[in-house]
Design an enzyme around this catalytic site. Structure first.
Site, short mmCIF file in Angstrom:
data_model
loop_
_atom_site.label_atom_id
_atom_site.label_comp_id
_atom_site.label_asym_id
_atom_site.label_seq_id
_atom_site.Cartn_x
_atom_site.Cartn_y
_atom_site.Cartn_z
N CYS A 2 0.85 -1.19 0.00
CA CYS A 2 0.00 0.00 0.00
C CYS A 2 0.89 1.25 0.00
O CYS A 2 1.89 1.30 0.71
CB CYS A 2 -0.94 0.10 1.19
N ARG A 27 3.84 -0.66 -4.81
CA ARG A 27 3.57 -1.15 -3.45
C ARG A 27 2.24 -1.89 -3.36
O ARG A 27 1.95 -2.54 -2.35
CB ARG A 27 3.55 0.01 -2.46
N TRP A 73 -2.91 -2.70 -1.69
CA TRP A 73 -2.68 -4.14 -1.81
C TRP A 73 -3.56 -4.76 -0.73
O TRP A 73 -3.28 -4.61 0.46
CB TRP A 73 -1.21 -4.46 -1.57
N ASN A 99 -1.83 2.23 5.66
CA ASN A 99 -1.00 1.10 5.23
C ASN A 99 -0.70 0.30 6.49
O ASN A 99 -0.22 0.86 7.47
CB ASN A 99 0.29 1.65 4.59
N GLY A 100 -1.02 -0.99 6.48
CA GLY A 100 -0.77 -1.81 7.66
C GLY A 100 -1.99 -2.67 7.95
O GLY A 100 -2.89 -2.80 7.12
N GLU A 483 16.21 -18.89 -7.41
CA GLU A 483 15.84 -17.56 -7.89
C GLU A 483 15.26 -17.64 -9.31
O GLU A 483 14.33 -16.91 -9.64
CB GLU A 483 17.06 -16.63 -7.81
N LYS A 487 11.54 -16.31 -10.29
CA LYS A 487 11.25 -15.32 -11.34
C LYS A 487 10.16 -15.86 -12.26
O LYS A 487 9.25 -15.13 -12.62
CB LYS A 487 12.50 -15.01 -12.18
N GLU A 490 6.76 -15.84 -10.43
CA GLU A 490 6.25 -14.49 -10.16
C GLU A 490 5.64 -13.84 -11.39
O GLU A 490 4.58 -13.24 -11.30
CB GLU A 490 7.41 -13.58 -9.70
N HIS A 506 15.19 -38.22 -5.41
CA HIS A 506 14.52 -38.53 -4.13
C HIS A 506 13.08 -38.03 -4.13
O HIS A 506 12.57 -37.60 -3.11
CB HIS A 506 15.30 -37.90 -2.96
N LYS A 605 5.63 -5.15 -4.17
CA LYS A 605 7.09 -5.11 -4.10
C LYS A 605 7.60 -4.98 -2.68
O LYS A 605 8.59 -5.58 -2.30
CB LYS A 605 7.61 -3.95 -4.95
C1 G6P Z 1 8.41 -9.17 -1.95
C2 G6P Z 1 8.78 -8.99 -3.41
C3 G6P Z 1 10.02 -9.83 -3.74
C4 G6P Z 1 11.16 -9.45 -2.80
C5 G6P Z 1 10.74 -9.60 -1.33
C6 G6P Z 1 11.77 -9.03 -0.38
O1 G6P Z 1 7.94 -10.45 -1.73
O2 G6P Z 1 7.69 -9.36 -4.24
O3 G6P Z 1 10.41 -9.58 -5.08
O4 G6P Z 1 12.26 -10.26 -3.08
O5 G6P Z 1 9.52 -8.89 -1.09
O6 G6P Z 1 11.87 -7.65 -0.58
P1 G6P Z 1 13.06 -6.75 -0.06
O7 G6P Z 1 12.64 -5.35 -0.38
O8 G6P Z 1 13.18 -6.98 1.42
O9 G6P Z 1 14.28 -7.17 -0.80
#
Ligand code: G6P
Length: 610
Positions: A2, A27, A73, A99-100, A483, A487, A490, A506, A605
């Protein structure tokens, strides 16, 4: 999570609010709204969907020079028009953005609202609007008193901004767990949950701390605690160039950020390599060589991509410095009552510097007397301000939700830390010097991978319609696989699982068929023969193999359907280079499937709630 923006001054508020929301949209982007005071009334517009949906319903000109805005969000209640912020109380006096998460909504309702107050939304925030309006009317006196009275009873987290029809020109903002930053202008004041929404208007900033409430008028601001004790706040001057919020001709922010990596990696290294002693120079750590020698263990904490970067970082540190190092999900850490040791160095990793779970882990460590460093991108963020020392990534704002350039910068910083720790121990000048040269060469290596974007796009086209994919890596290839899978999940919504190569047989092999592409990370190391066996196992199940490799071994080409060539380089840094290939693979899959690359569904994000 948010985004909040607020303004009071002598020019039209709406364009400033909308510009701020555009910069904060990363956000949260499921609904948005603005509320502006004009001629004794609050005018509130809100809409589900992206900011563009809100903009399409706004009149051409909106008068009024005090207002608040929000991009959401969803936590409490679906992303509908009713649940979008701002929320206005039944009398039309108070508007609130938040926000929160408020955890004690039911008890607040009983204690602060008249029995018959009808709620129009399913949000936890609406209660604040009614409660502040009711308390302000009942108590009389300044609005800030009513805000404090209500917030003292709130359990949960908040960053809020409030405007009042009966106090034109006054804004109240408060923080507990969710960031709020004030911006000081010339005859105007701003507040936002992120510097990015303010930097175009002012460089004089004040970061609120938890439990602080600020009253803003065009002439200035005062800060107090929730108990009304005055707080002296010093402003900080935002350094550096103003970063433009545009795609610089790229189709998406994600593609722009992927392509920025040769430059951002250069910035992460810049001024930090000490050629004379073949080591790294990281002044912000606040640790002397003697302190570094005393480190017996390293624990790295982060969420999402930051966690995977931490896993890669732990491997680098163990390899060069031979200090036991592990990475752990920050969210889990504090709930398992961790043992904190004085001889352990804790490193928190975060692009935004605002991730709630990472911050909570830091506070748990500090509460128990541990020493925490931060690897952070966002300058002046909460994590950057709370850690005992740290290193900035200097990657510039990362707008796309999926992390790319911040992730590679995290890894690059870990390579510097590993070099520094190694050189305080057994790493020789020659070995250190080799790595220093390789670090300088890293941008060129990354560029080599970027040049293969057409080939990677054609591979993506072949796998984009798969239901599921596997990413396989061994030792330091495993975090790369994690990672890479992250990606793909996501941004393309293809189900992707990462496994250590040795674990394949396994369990997961049961799912490997001609319909499950397997992306295999193959480093040119003494484990190559074992990795070839993994290829054989996958090949025997007819799954298409995408090999990401810096090896010339002919059997790889024979067994794999596609090969993405990685230039030869320092083994320690190859995970960084290989990661870039996987970013492009995910990007092109998402593009092919016509996904919303920069703002994938359900994600945000900066996750500032638990
Ligand atoms: C969210 C984002 C991810 C990110 C994670 C940690 O889940 O969608 O892409 O890696 O937060 O964010 P930070 O700002 O702590 O790296």
């Amino acid at each position: 999570m948010c985004g909040i923006i607020a303004f009071t001054g002598n020019q039209a508020a709406a364009p400033i609010l909308l510009d701020g929301l555009r910069r904060l949209e990363y956000r949260g982007y499921d609904s948005a709204g603005i509320c502006v005071f004009n001629r004794k009334k609050l005018y509130n517009w809100k809409s589900s969907g992206k900011l563009s949906a809100l903009e399409s319903l706004l009149p051409d000109s909106i008068l009024g020079s005090t207002g608040i805005g929000h991009t959401r969000w969803a936590t409490h209640g679906a992303p509908t028009n009713e649940n979008a912020h701002p929320h206005v109380d039944t009398t039309g006096r108070i508007a609130v953005v938040h926000n929160g998460i408020i955890e004690n909504v039911d008890s607040l309702r009983l204690s602060l609202l008249p029995a018959k107050t009808a709620l129009l939304s399913e949000t936890d925030t609406e209660i604040l609007a009614h409660a502040i309006a009711h308390t302000a009317t009942k108590q009389g006196g300044p609005l800030i008193d009513a805000v404090r009275t209500v917030l003292r009873q709130v359990i949960g987290t908040f960053g809020i901004a409030v405007i009042d029809r009966d106090n034109p020109g006054t804004l109240i903002v408060a923080r507990s767990g969710s960031p709020v930053i004030l911006g000081i202008g010339d005859g105007e004041m701003f507040a936002a949950s992120d510097v990015s929404a303010l930097s175009r208007y002012t460089r004089e900033l004040v970061h609120l701390d938890d439990g602080e409430v600020a009253e803003l008028t065009p002439q200035g601001f005062t800060v107090t605690t929730l108990d009304a004790s005055p707080r002296e706040k010093k402003s900080t001057h935002l350094q550096g160039q103003l970063e433009e919020h545009d795609k610089a001709g790229y189709a998406h922010f994600l593609l722009k950020e992927i392509n920025e990596q040769p430059e951002t990696v250069k910035r992460a290294i810049s001024g930090r390599l000490d050629e004379a002693f073949s080591t790294a120079h990281l002044g912000g750590l606040n640790l002397q060589a003697r302190d570094l020698l005393d480190v017996k263990r390293i624990v790295i904490l982060g969420c999402g991509s930051a966690l995977y970067a931490g896993m890669a970082g732990a491997h680098m540190i163990e390899t060069l410095a031979r200090i036991p190092a592990t990475a752990e999900a920050a969210a889990e850490f504090r709930y398992r009552n961790p043992v904190i040791e004085a001889s352990t160095l804790y490193i928190a990793v975060s692009q935004s510097g605002e991730t709630f779970d990472t911050l909570a882990a830091i506070r748990e460590i500090k509460r128990k007397g541990g020493f925490v460093l931060g690897l952070v991108n966002s300058v002046g963020s909460t994590i950057a301000r709370e850690v005992d020392g740290g290193v900035y990534m200097h990657a510039g704002p990362e707008v796309s939700v999926a992390s790319t350039k911040a992730y590679t910068s995290m890894l690059t910083l870990f390579a510097l830390i590993a070099l520094l720790l190694g050189r305080t121990r057994d790493l020789s000048v020659q070995q250190g010097s080799g790595l220093v040269t390789s670090l300088h060469n890293l941008p060129v290596q990354i560029d080599y991978v970027l040049q293969q974007h057409k080939k990677i796009a054609s591979i993506a086209k072949k796998i984009a319609h798969s239901q599921s994919a596997f990413f396989i890596g061994r030792t330091d290839g495993y975090p790369v696989a994690l990672e890479g899978a992250q990606k793909l999940k996501e941004i393309s919504y293809i189900h992707a699982e990462a496994y250590p190569a040795s674990e394949l047989k396994h369990g997961p092999l049961a799912l490997v068929t001609e319909k499950t592409p397997c992306v295999v990370i193959l480093q040119d190391s003494d484990l190559l023969a074992k990795n070839i066996s993994t290829l054989e196992e996958i090949n025997a199940r007819s799954a298409p193999i995408i090999a990401v490799t810096d090896s010339d071994e002919p059997r790889i080409k024979k067994l794999a359907a596609h090969v993405i060539d990685i230039p030869k380089g320092d083994a320690l840094l190859q995970p960084i280079v290989m990661g870039v290939a996987l970013q492009l693979l995910a990007y092109h899959c998402a593009l092919h499937l016509k996904r919303d690359v920069d703002q994938p569904r359900n994600l945000a994000k900066s996750v500032t709630v638990e």
